[in-house]
Design a protein around this motif. Structure first.
Motif, PDB file in Angstrom:
ATOM      1  N   THR A   1       0.835  -1.200   0.000  1.00  0.00           N
ATOM      2  CA  THR A   1       0.000   0.000   0.000  1.00  0.00           C
ATOM      3  C   THR A   1       0.871   1.252   0.000  1.00  0.00           C
ATOM      4  O   THR A   1       1.845   1.332   0.751  1.00  0.00           O
TER       5      THR A   1
ATOM      6  N   ARG B   1      -3.042   0.382  -3.666  1.00  0.00           N
ATOM      7  CA  ARG B   1      -2.610  -0.978  -3.299  1.00  0.00           C
ATOM      8  C   ARG B   1      -2.224  -1.725  -4.575  1.00  0.00           C
ATOM      9  O   ARG B   1      -3.022  -1.812  -5.508  1.00  0.00           O
TER      10      ARG B   1
ATOM     11  N   GLU C   1       2.561  -1.473   6.983  1.00  0.00           N
ATOM     12  CA  GLU C   1       1.382  -2.316   7.285  1.00  0.00           C
ATOM     13  C   GLU C   1       1.647  -3.174   8.483  1.00  0.00           C
ATOM     14  O   GLU C   1       2.689  -3.597   8.772  1.00  0.00           O
TER      15      GLU C   1
END
Length: 159
Positions: A33, A66, A159
């Motif tokens: 992402t 993403r 993340e």
């Protein structure tokens, strides 16, 4: 001996048609992402641009992207409430442009959720920077009589 020579030629041909190692490495880095943090122009002035035939520069800034390289797909999300918010699907390809400079062609095609494109039209951008934390795309467009380069700067999301 003749069979060995033919086999060697076939293997050499297949190896030469394979995906360059640098492109494979780039797909590993791009996975995940990203936030499109900033969009800038090479010239000063006021530009009324619609990027990727979607929304304005202001709407794209701070959008979430993403990338899923194992199937060359992705989603970007427009989050600005003053814009047409929501998710947009796309497919992408990284193609080696110049081994000396390390720049790549980055091809992006908007699609629906099933990977189908209504127009089959896409966008060719230059991938000018890619690291574990930053990415930059550039696109040169005509603004009147002179070309202007649009730079799109991404930051990797932890993340």
């Amino acid at each position: 001996m003749k069979k060995f020579l033919i086999l060697a030629v076939v293997v050499g041909f297949i190896a030469s048609c394979g995906v360059p190692k640098t492109v494979i490495q780039s797909k590993k880095v791009i996975k995940g992402t990203w936030t499109l943090s900033n969009i800038s122009y090479s010239d000063s002035g006021s530009f009324n641009t619609v990027l990727l035939n979607d929304v304005s520069k202001e709407c794209f800034e701070n959008s979430a992207w993403r990338f899923v390289p194992n199937n060359n797909s992705g989603i970007y999300s427009i989050n600005d409430v003053a814009c047409a918010t929501g998710d947009r699907n796309f497919i992408f390809t990284i193609q080696e442009l110049d081994a000396d400079t390390g720049y790549y062609d980055f091809l992006l095609k908007p699609t629906d959720a099933k990977g189908k494109s209504e127009t089959n039209a896409g966008f060719r951008l230059r991938l000018t920077q890619l690291s574990d934390s930053n990415m930059q795309w550039e696109q040169t467009v005509n603004a009147g009589e002179s070309p202007v380069t649009i730079s799109m700067n991404f930051d990797k999301t932890i993340e």
